[in-house]
Design a protein around this motif. Structure first.
Motif, short mmCIF file in Angstrom:
data_model
loop_
_atom_site.label_atom_id
_atom_site.label_comp_id
_atom_site.label_asym_id
_atom_site.label_seq_id
_atom_site.Cartn_x
_atom_site.Cartn_y
_atom_site.Cartn_z
N ASN A 14 8.08 21.36 -22.25
CA ASN A 14 8.04 21.98 -20.65
C ASN A 14 7.40 21.52 -19.80
OD1 ASN A 14 10.50 24.02 -21.61
ND2 ASN A 14 8.87 25.18 -22.59
N ASP A 15 6.13 20.94 -20.10
CA ASP A 15 5.33 20.48 -19.50
C ASP A 15 5.56 19.16 -18.86
OD1 ASP A 15 3.65 22.86 -19.47
OD2 ASP A 15 2.17 21.85 -21.02
N PRO A 16 5.16 18.77 -17.46
CA PRO A 16 5.55 17.46 -17.26
C PRO A 16 4.84 16.20 -17.85
CG PRO A 16 4.32 18.51 -15.41
CD PRO A 16 4.67 19.55 -16.48
N LEU A 17 5.42 15.18 -18.07
CA LEU A 17 4.71 14.02 -18.87
C LEU A 17 4.66 13.01 -17.77
CD1 LEU A 17 3.94 13.02 -21.36
CD2 LEU A 17 6.08 11.80 -21.96
N PHE A 18 2.99 12.59 -17.54
CA PHE A 18 3.01 11.62 -16.49
C PHE A 18 2.96 10.14 -17.15
CE2 PHE A 18 1.41 15.53 -14.81
CZ PHE A 18 1.60 15.58 -13.45
N ILE A 19 3.62 9.38 -16.83
CA ILE A 19 3.68 7.81 -17.36
C ILE A 19 3.07 7.12 -16.42
CG2 ILE A 19 5.30 6.06 -18.10
CD1 ILE A 19 5.70 8.53 -19.68
N ASN A 20 1.78 6.46 -17.17
CA ASN A 20 1.17 5.38 -16.37
C ASN A 20 1.68 4.03 -16.44
OD1 ASN A 20 -0.34 7.66 -15.17
ND2 ASN A 20 -1.86 7.32 -16.52
N HIS A 21 2.19 3.72 -17.67
CA HIS A 21 2.25 2.49 -18.18
C HIS A 21 3.37 2.39 -19.32
CE1 HIS A 21 2.24 -1.99 -18.87
NE2 HIS A 21 1.91 -1.64 -20.31
N CYS A 22 4.31 1.70 -19.33
CA CYS A 22 5.07 1.56 -20.39
C CYS A 22 5.76 0.08 -20.55
CB CYS A 22 6.43 2.47 -20.42
SG CYS A 22 7.55 2.54 -21.71
N ALA A 23 5.15 -0.56 -21.37
CA ALA A 23 5.63 -2.08 -21.46
C ALA A 23 7.10 -1.90 -22.28
CB ALA A 23 4.78 -2.63 -22.47
N ALA A 24 7.86 -3.07 -21.77
CA ALA A 24 9.16 -3.32 -22.29
C ALA A 24 8.98 -3.49 -24.00
CB ALA A 24 9.93 -4.41 -21.74
N ALA A 25 7.87 -4.31 -24.28
CA ALA A 25 7.54 -4.52 -25.69
C ALA A 25 6.22 -5.40 -25.85
CB ALA A 25 8.59 -5.32 -26.35
N THR A 26 5.56 -5.14 -26.80
CA THR A 26 4.44 -6.05 -27.08
C THR A 26 4.51 -6.57 -28.25
OG1 THR A 26 3.02 -4.02 -26.33
CG2 THR A 26 1.79 -5.63 -27.55
N LEU A 27 4.51 -8.13 -28.29
CA LEU A 27 5.00 -9.17 -29.38
C LEU A 27 3.63 -9.90 -29.66
CD1 LEU A 27 8.22 -10.25 -27.89
CD2 LEU A 27 7.91 -8.13 -29.41
N SER A 28 3.46 -10.20 -30.90
CA SER A 28 2.52 -10.96 -31.38
C SER A 28 3.12 -12.19 -31.59
CB SER A 28 2.06 -10.48 -32.83
OG SER A 28 1.53 -9.42 -33.00
N VAL A 29 2.22 -13.42 -31.10
CA VAL A 29 2.77 -14.77 -31.05
C VAL A 29 1.73 -15.54 -32.14
CG1 VAL A 29 3.80 -14.74 -29.02
CG2 VAL A 29 1.44 -15.49 -29.04
N PRO A 30 1.99 -16.73 -32.77
CA PRO A 30 1.16 -17.24 -33.74
C PRO A 30 -0.23 -17.71 -32.92
CG PRO A 30 3.10 -18.25 -33.73
CD PRO A 30 3.57 -17.21 -32.62
N GLU A 31 -1.27 -17.57 -33.75
CA GLU A 31 -2.58 -17.74 -33.29
C GLU A 31 -2.82 -19.06 -32.37
OE1 GLU A 31 -5.96 -16.64 -35.71
OE2 GLU A 31 -4.64 -15.11 -37.00
N ASP A 32 -2.09 -20.06 -32.85
CA ASP A 32 -2.30 -21.50 -32.43
C ASP A 32 -1.65 -21.55 -31.30
OD1 ASP A 32 -0.22 -21.49 -33.89
OD2 ASP A 32 -0.41 -23.40 -34.66
N PHE A 33 -0.79 -20.63 -30.91
CA PHE A 33 0.19 -20.78 -29.57
C PHE A 33 -0.92 -20.25 -28.51
CE2 PHE A 33 3.16 -21.70 -32.28
CZ PHE A 33 4.65 -21.88 -31.93
#
Length: 708
Positions: free
Chosen positions: A140-159
């Protein structure tokens, strides 16, 4: 309900994505060439999921699609929210997975704080993957969204190599390369549109990757408002990419049952270098556009802006109509200056009816003549804006976005309408509907000529996010009402260029600069994400009004042929020689647009004082290559140009198709008398003719038989 599996795969062509679920949070485990899954037992996958670094808590080795502050993640969280300062530590756990051949959905729930989190992943055309995230408030309480990414993805370490795109008005889409090994690289945009300054697109690639070889990932946020792009190389060894909308304070407050869904991120993986990555994005765009406008339908434009500016008169326009038809134009576009009170940029925006002084009989007589000469008619509009000196603003001053505490600040002498208000959107639709119903208009050039730097309604609430969604909704409503009308996205040039707006429009104006030399750089950067089929490219005046540079017609026309060709100069002032060159260029464009609009596009590697690209048909039987020399070369002898994308097993004949200059034709005649194998043209190349700076040449490459 089926039990949740330890991993899920989405496979396409020769690549696949593997997502793991062991930690209760879905995470991208792998994205690259297809693996032999038999080599990865469930136990191996589980063992790779957790590590315990010194002096740090145990944590998953794979960053979840939405890492959270409550997890102890040390990078930028994928979701930041609260309920009046509480519930910031929400920790949704995976409760359901839905999968079919090309889509994957993860649903998570946080019972402690009454919210749900959904991730949507879809394999689109040509190996482009869309990611988006949705938050649902169950309390019932409002939810404040400050940030919502489309996705967070890992890429290879040497990239650890980055490519980004920056610029300014009149010089958009400049490419920049960075090496990023430590810390955070961030791009943020607060202009209320996609922006001239930067693009919501980045490429992450391995060392040694170039245009034609190496592995690379592309990440693009399809959103026409504020955004942030981030790559983090964390000290614990995680290499992370995150894209999302940049929300202003209080923009998203969810009441019970309400949802927020992020803009989509469009990501792609290439094993064949940057050209391969671009071609995947290009095919995706062409596949989307086929639903509306045939890609092959790219008529030659004439746009009145740089011929007339605001100085409209029916006799002068009718003269331009005659001259445009004689050159071979197929669509005549009436730009700014046609509507009520519009004699300069100080007035008129919002009053969308023909000026009774300039057009005493309306637009009908002009359209009649345009169509009688075999052309379509197009019209410039800027429906999101209003001039303080307009009937609309005098009647509804509260319809403009404005700060709650002071007078609004003008930009380009205009204000931005609050498109999120239903009555404002309805008024805009009714104005456009009247025009499109009263007149036979085949094309709209939809402009947006200023940033949104005070995006507030009269109550003081920030509205960029709602504004962009309202613009999308207006465009979609217009499309349903007038499905055959073609729409171009323009925003003082390339200020609104992204897949979000492109889902609702058919063409993008990349830059207000028609300087052919600058345009080659702009169009080169544009090509990393967008195909030539959606790239407006016009022949400007001999002297560019932005740069003051004077360039030959052969170069100006040749550069325009590389995109959706148009003309934007005063035809009545052209010398006969230039007029003849322009007519020839229009014919060459028409002869080859089947290939330039639909073929595979390759950027060729040349020096900074050169520019070269190539189009290749799907069956490799036809190709068109363009080479421009922009400045004095470092060498005395002409360049040997190496081609790409041909079949090693075919023999080809080359022919100079542009310019149609007798001396150059004689220099290049030998090429049409000699058949060369595709392997030779790609490995050894062919010798270009001697050229002066500010010159361009185009060659057709035609397969005649197979190598024996």
């Amino acid at each position: 309900m089926n039990p949740i599996a330890p991993f899920y795969t989405l496979a396409y062509a020769d690549s696949e994505l593997i997502f793991v679920t062991h930690s209760g949070r879905p995470a991208l485990f792998y994205w690259g060439p297809k693996l032999d899954l038999l080599m990865h037992s469930f136990e191996q996958l589980a063992a790779e999921q957790h590590s315990e670094p010194p002096a740090l808590p145990p944590m998953p080795s794979n960053v979840s699609l939405c890492p959270l502050l409550g997890d102890g993640f040390f990078g930028h969280p994928g979701l930041q929210l609260h309920r009046h300062g509480l519930a910031w530590d929400a920790a949704p756990k995976l409760v359901m997975v839905e999968k079919d051949d090309d889509t994957l959905g993860f649903a998570s729930r946080c019972d402690q704080h009454d919210l749900e989190l959904h991730h949507y992943i879809k394999v689109c055309a040509a190996g482009v993957i869309s990611f988006s995230t949705e938050v649902i408030n169950l309390a019932n309480d409002p939810l404040f969204i400050n940030h919502c990414a489309a996705a967070t993805l890992s890429v290879p370490e040497d990239f650890n190599h980055l490519m980004t795109f920056h610029g300014r008005w009149g010089r958009e889409f400049q490419t920049y390369r960075h090496q990023h090994r430590h810390g955070t690289f961030t791009l943020e945009n607060r202009t209320g549109r996609t922006s001239h300054d930067q693009s919501p697109f980045m490429i992450v690639h391995e060392s040694g990757c170039n245009e034609n070889q190496g592995k690379a990932y592309g990440f693009h946020l399809g959103w026409s408002g504020n955004y942030q792009l981030r790559k983090e190389a964390l000290a614990i060894g995680q290499n992370v990419v995150q894209l999302g909308e940049l929300l202003m304070p209080g923009e998203v407050i969810l009441e019970r049952g309400e949802t927020y869904r992020s803009p989509a991120m469009y990501a792609s993986f290439s094993q064949t270098g940057l050209n391969g990555l671009s071609q995947q994005y290009h095919r995706y765009v062409r596949e989307e556009l086929k639903k509306r406008v045939p890609i092959s339908s790219k008529p030659v434009h004439f746009n009145t802006w740089e011929a007339l500016y605001f100085d409209h008169s029916v006799p002068r326009l009718l003269d331009l109509v005659e001259r445009a038809a004689a050159v071979g134009v197929e669509r005549f576009v009436l730009d700014d200056g046609w509507f009520k009170g519009r004699n300069n940029d100080l007035s008129g925006l919002g009053d969308w009816e023909p000026d009774p002084i300039k057009y005493p009989n309306g637009l009908g007589p002009l359209i009649d003549r345009v169509e009688a000469l075999g052309m379509e008619f197009g019209l410039w509009v800027e429906p999101e804006m209003v001039s303080p000196d307009s009937d609309l603003y005098r009647a509804h001053p509260d319809w403009a976005l404005q700060p709650s505490f002071t007078e609004p600040t003008l930009a380009r002498n205009q204000l931005v309408l609050d498109m999120s208000r239903r009555e404002v959107q309805e008024a805009a639709f009714q104005s456009l509907q009247r025009l499109l119903t009263q007149y036979r208009i085949a094309y709209l050039k939809w402009d947006m000529n200023r940033v949104i730097h005070q995006p507030s309604d009269t109550c003081g609430r920030a509205k960029v996010s709602l504004y962009v969604k309202a613009v999308y909704a207006l465009l979609e409503r217009l499309r349903k009402a007038f499905p055959t009308v073609v729409i171009e996205s323009c925003s003082s040039g390339g200020g609104r260029a992204d897949f979000g707006i492109l889902h609702h429009t058919d063409r993008i104006w990349p830059s207000d600069s028609n300087d052919a030399i600058d345009r080659l750089g702009i169009q080169n950067g544009f090509s990393y994400l967008f195909p030539s089929a959606v790239m407006g490219s016009h022949v400007g005046p001999k002297k560019c009004h932005l740069t003051g540079r004077e360039l030959p017609m052969e170069l100006r026309a040749g550069v325009a042929m590389l995109g959706h060709m148009g003309i934007e100069c005063d035809l009545s002032t052209l010398e006969e020689t230039d007029l003849g060159v322009l007519k020839s260029a229009v014919k060459v464009y028409k002869d080859w647009r089947w290939l330039t609009m639909q073929g595979d596009f390759f950027r060729l590697t040349v020096e900074d004082y050169e520019s070269a690209c190539q189009f290749v048909s799907p069956d490799q039987s036809q190709s068109l290559v363009s080479y421009a020399l922009l400045d004095s070369p470092a060498r005395i002898l002409a360049r040997r140009l190496h081609l790409v994308g041909l079949s090693e097993l075919k023999r080809y004949v080359l022919r100079l198709v542009w310019p149609q200059d007798a001396a150059l034709q004689a220099q290049c005649a030998r090429l049409s008398r000699t058949a060369l194998s595709g392997k030779s043209l790609m490995s050894r190349g062919f010798d270009l003719p001697q050229l002066l700076p500010c010159s361009i040449v185009m060659f057709s490459i035609t397969a005649i038989d197979d190598v024996h």
